[in-house]
Design a protein around this motif. Structure first.
Motif, PDB file in Angstrom:
ATOM      1  N   GLU A 104       0.811  -1.216   0.000  1.00  0.00           N
ATOM      2  CA  GLU A 104       0.000   0.000   0.000  1.00  0.00           C
ATOM      3  C   GLU A 104       0.847   1.270   0.000  1.00  0.00           C
ATOM      4  OE1 GLU A 104      -2.814  -0.244   3.215  1.00  0.00           O
ATOM      5  OE2 GLU A 104      -3.790  -2.013   2.359  1.00  0.00           O
ATOM      6  N   LYS A 105       2.034   1.216   0.533  1.00  0.00           N
ATOM      7  CA  LYS A 105       2.897   2.404   0.536  1.00  0.00           C
ATOM      8  C   LYS A 105       3.354   2.772  -0.870  1.00  0.00           C
ATOM      9  CE  LYS A 105       7.279   0.017   1.327  1.00  0.00           C
ATOM     10  NZ  LYS A 105       8.439  -0.118   2.216  1.00  0.00           N
ATOM     11  N   ASN A 106       3.326   1.793  -1.773  1.00  0.00           N
ATOM     12  CA  ASN A 106       3.757   2.016  -3.155  1.00  0.00           C
ATOM     13  C   ASN A 106       2.567   2.362  -4.046  1.00  0.00           C
ATOM     14  OD1 ASN A 106       6.459   1.465  -2.519  1.00  0.00           O
ATOM     15  ND2 ASN A 106       6.111  -0.737  -2.716  1.00  0.00           N
ATOM     16  N   ILE A 107       2.860   2.891  -5.224  1.00  0.00           N
ATOM     17  CA  ILE A 107       1.831   3.374  -6.139  1.00  0.00           C
ATOM     18  C   ILE A 107       1.603   2.326  -7.229  1.00  0.00           C
ATOM     19  CG2 ILE A 107       1.206   5.203  -7.766  1.00  0.00           C
ATOM     20  CD1 ILE A 107       3.236   6.990  -6.122  1.00  0.00           C
ATOM     21  N   ALA A 108       0.468   1.642  -7.134  1.00  0.00           N
ATOM     22  CA  ALA A 108       0.100   0.680  -8.180  1.00  0.00           C
ATOM     23  C   ALA A 108      -0.379   1.453  -9.402  1.00  0.00           C
ATOM     24  CB  ALA A 108      -0.988  -0.257  -7.671  1.00  0.00           C
ATOM     25  N   TRP A 109      -0.182   0.869 -10.562  1.00  0.00           N
ATOM     26  CA  TRP A 109      -0.588   1.502 -11.828  1.00  0.00           C
ATOM     27  C   TRP A 109      -1.910   0.885 -12.260  1.00  0.00           C
ATOM     28  CZ3 TRP A 109       4.759   0.786 -14.611  1.00  0.00           C
ATOM     29  CH2 TRP A 109       5.726   1.570 -13.948  1.00  0.00           C
ATOM     30  N   HIS A 110      -2.994   1.351 -11.664  1.00  0.00           N
ATOM     31  CA  HIS A 110      -4.301   0.733 -11.876  1.00  0.00           C
ATOM     32  C   HIS A 110      -5.360   1.688 -12.396  1.00  0.00           C
ATOM     33  CE1 HIS A 110      -6.116   2.477  -8.164  1.00  0.00           C
ATOM     34  NE2 HIS A 110      -4.836   2.518  -7.808  1.00  0.00           N
ATOM     35  N   ALA A 111      -5.238   2.963 -12.120  1.00  0.00           N
ATOM     36  CA  ALA A 111      -6.329   3.888 -12.402  1.00  0.00           C
ATOM     37  C   ALA A 111      -6.305   4.468 -13.811  1.00  0.00           C
ATOM     38  CB  ALA A 111      -6.324   5.027 -11.376  1.00  0.00           C
ATOM     39  N   GLY A 112      -5.138   4.476 -14.460  1.00  0.00           N
ATOM     40  CA  GLY A 112      -5.037   5.124 -15.765  1.00  0.00           C
ATOM     41  C   GLY A 112      -4.946   6.633 -15.654  1.00  0.00           C
ATOM     42  N   ASN A 113      -4.670   7.123 -14.442  1.00  0.00           N
ATOM     43  CA  ASN A 113      -4.571   8.556 -14.165  1.00  0.00           C
ATOM     44  C   ASN A 113      -3.558   8.688 -13.027  1.00  0.00           C
ATOM     45  OD1 ASN A 113      -5.138  10.963 -12.517  1.00  0.00           O
ATOM     46  ND2 ASN A 113      -6.918  11.292 -13.828  1.00  0.00           N
ATOM     47  N   TRP A 114      -2.420   9.309 -13.298  1.00  0.00           N
ATOM     48  CA  TRP A 114      -1.344   9.350 -12.311  1.00  0.00           C
ATOM     49  C   TRP A 114      -1.778   9.959 -10.990  1.00  0.00           C
ATOM     50  CZ3 TRP A 114       2.720   7.039 -10.787  1.00  0.00           C
ATOM     51  CH2 TRP A 114       3.597   7.639  -9.880  1.00  0.00           C
ATOM     52  N   ASP A 115      -2.523  11.060 -11.035  1.00  0.00           N
ATOM     53  CA  ASP A 115      -2.974  11.714  -9.809  1.00  0.00           C
ATOM     54  C   ASP A 115      -3.807  10.760  -8.955  1.00  0.00           C
ATOM     55  OD1 ASP A 115      -3.391  13.949  -8.008  1.00  0.00           O
ATOM     56  OD2 ASP A 115      -5.422  14.058  -8.837  1.00  0.00           O
ATOM     57  N   TYR A 116      -4.718  10.033  -9.585  1.00  0.00           N
ATOM     58  CA  TYR A 116      -5.540   9.077  -8.834  1.00  0.00           C
ATOM     59  C   TYR A 116      -4.710   7.877  -8.382  1.00  0.00           C
ATOM     60  CZ  TYR A 116      -9.972  11.465  -9.359  1.00  0.00           C
ATOM     61  OH  TYR A 116     -10.989  12.379  -9.257  1.00  0.00           O
ATOM     62  N   ASN A 117      -3.758   7.431  -9.176  1.00  0.00           N
ATOM     63  CA  ASN A 117      -2.874   6.349  -8.740  1.00  0.00           C
ATOM     64  C   ASN A 117      -2.164   6.718  -7.441  1.00  0.00           C
ATOM     65  OD1 ASN A 117      -3.338   4.504 -10.822  1.00  0.00           O
ATOM     66  ND2 ASN A 117      -1.578   5.160 -12.022  1.00  0.00           N
ATOM     67  N   THR A 118      -1.658   7.952  -7.362  1.00  0.00           N
ATOM     68  CA  THR A 118      -0.877   8.348  -6.187  1.00  0.00           C
ATOM     69  C   THR A 118      -1.728   8.406  -4.925  1.00  0.00           C
ATOM     70  OG1 THR A 118      -1.209  10.737  -6.521  1.00  0.00           O
ATOM     71  CG2 THR A 118       0.732   9.730  -7.567  1.00  0.00           C
ATOM     72  N   ARG A 119      -3.041   8.622  -5.081  1.00  0.00           N
ATOM     73  CA  ARG A 119      -3.897   8.849  -3.919  1.00  0.00           C
ATOM     74  C   ARG A 119      -4.909   7.737  -3.658  1.00  0.00           C
ATOM     75  NH1 ARG A 119      -7.066  13.615  -4.459  1.00  0.00           N
ATOM     76  NH2 ARG A 119      -6.970  13.487  -6.719  1.00  0.00           N
ATOM     77  N   SER A 120      -4.670   6.545  -4.219  1.00  0.00           N
ATOM     78  CA  SER A 120      -5.681   5.498  -4.069  1.00  0.00           C
ATOM     79  C   SER A 120      -5.073   4.121  -3.856  1.00  0.00           C
ATOM     80  CB  SER A 120      -6.586   5.469  -5.306  1.00  0.00           C
ATOM     81  OG  SER A 120      -5.844   5.099  -6.456  1.00  0.00           O
ATOM     82  N   ILE A 121      -5.927   3.243  -3.359  1.00  0.00           N
ATOM     83  CA  ILE A 121      -5.650   1.806  -3.283  1.00  0.00           C
ATOM     84  C   ILE A 121      -6.537   1.162  -4.334  1.00  0.00           C
ATOM     85  CG2 ILE A 121      -5.810  -0.281  -1.862  1.00  0.00           C
ATOM     86  CD1 ILE A 121      -3.670   1.716  -0.877  1.00  0.00           C
ATOM     87  N   GLY A 122      -5.951   0.344  -5.207  1.00  0.00           N
ATOM     88  CA  GLY A 122      -6.702  -0.326  -6.263  1.00  0.00           C
ATOM     89  C   GLY A 122      -7.032  -1.758  -5.893  1.00  0.00           C
ATOM     90  N   ILE A 123      -8.319  -2.106  -6.011  1.00  0.00           N
ATOM     91  CA  ILE A 123      -8.767  -3.464  -5.721  1.00  0.00           C
ATOM     92  C   ILE A 123      -9.435  -4.035  -6.968  1.00  0.00           C
ATOM     93  CG2 ILE A 123     -10.193  -4.949  -4.263  1.00  0.00           C
ATOM     94  CD1 ILE A 123     -10.071  -2.777  -2.099  1.00  0.00           C
ATOM     95  N   GLU A 124      -8.821  -5.062  -7.526  1.00  0.00           N
ATOM     96  CA  GLU A 124      -9.379  -5.768  -8.682  1.00  0.00           C
ATOM     97  C   GLU A 124     -10.258  -6.914  -8.198  1.00  0.00           C
ATOM     98  OE1 GLU A 124      -9.290  -5.369 -11.938  1.00  0.00           O
ATOM     99  OE2 GLU A 124      -7.576  -4.054 -12.340  1.00  0.00           O
TER     100      GLU A 124
END
Length: 196
Positions: A104-124
């Motif tokens: 969680e401390k790292n930035i997953a590449w899931h949102a397709g939007n860098w700003d949202y990637n930096t500020r979110s947790i992605g759950i598939e």
């Protein structure tokens, strides 16, 4: 897998021997997951950005995805360095089993939007947007527990303004989790199952 096999796997990893993913996942210590019910199956380091969240970026959202793949294929994609994509977690349809692929401390590449990637947790979530049979009761329950935990740990409000569908991320053309995802039920469960 017994303790001896786990220790041998850890020793081989330390020695630089590439082990099968199943052994690497089991050899990882429980402390490597941010969510205790998850199993550590790391994404390729080529598929996320190392960070120090929440000090580097605040964690303000949970983004809900649907894989459009099987569970195993989604995890394999995250482990493929050529794919340039990852999520923090993947939830299996049949039984709610959860793999954590990015800390969680790292930035997953899931949102397709860098700003949202930096500020979110992605759950598939394993499944397909046009096949609601994948959205099982167990999947909803286990995912809601995970989302509630993330929200509790980062102080994220448990509402639709902060628990988003991928479709809501600006600048993307994604439609997931799709029209069959039961948002009312999901948000209710997140609130009922959370500590706060």
């Amino acid at each position: 897998m017994d303790r001896r096999t786990i220790l041998q796997g850890a020793a081989a990893t330390a020695a630089g021997v590439l082990l099968p993913a199943s052994v690497r996942a089991t050899a990882a210590t429980a402390g490597e997951t941010d969510y205790p019910a998850a199993h550590w199956v790391p994404a390729s380091t080529s598929n996320y950005t190392v960070s120090t969240r929440p000090s580097a970026y605040p964690v303000q959202y949970v983004i809900i995805h649907v894989t459009q793949e099987t569970f195993a294929d989604a995890v394999a994609i995250f482990q493929n360095p050529a794919k340039q994509v990852s999520a923090h977690y993947v939830v299996r349809s049949a039984d709610g089993y959860i793999d954590q692929c990015v800390r969680e401390k790292n930035i997953a590449w899931h949102a397709g939007n860098w700003d949202y990637n930096t500020r979110s947790i992605g759950i598939e979530h394993e499944g397909y947007v046009d096949q609601p049979s994948y959205f099982t009761n167990t999947m909803y329950e286990k995912s809601a527990l995970l989302t509630a935990s993330v929200c509790d740990r980062y102080g994220i409000p448990k509402d639709r303004a902060h628990i988003l569908g991928h479709v809501q991320v600006p600048g993307t053309d994604h439609t997931d989790p799709g029209p069959h995802w039961d948002w009312v039920r999901y948000i209710r469960m997140v609130n009922l199952l959370g500590a706060a």
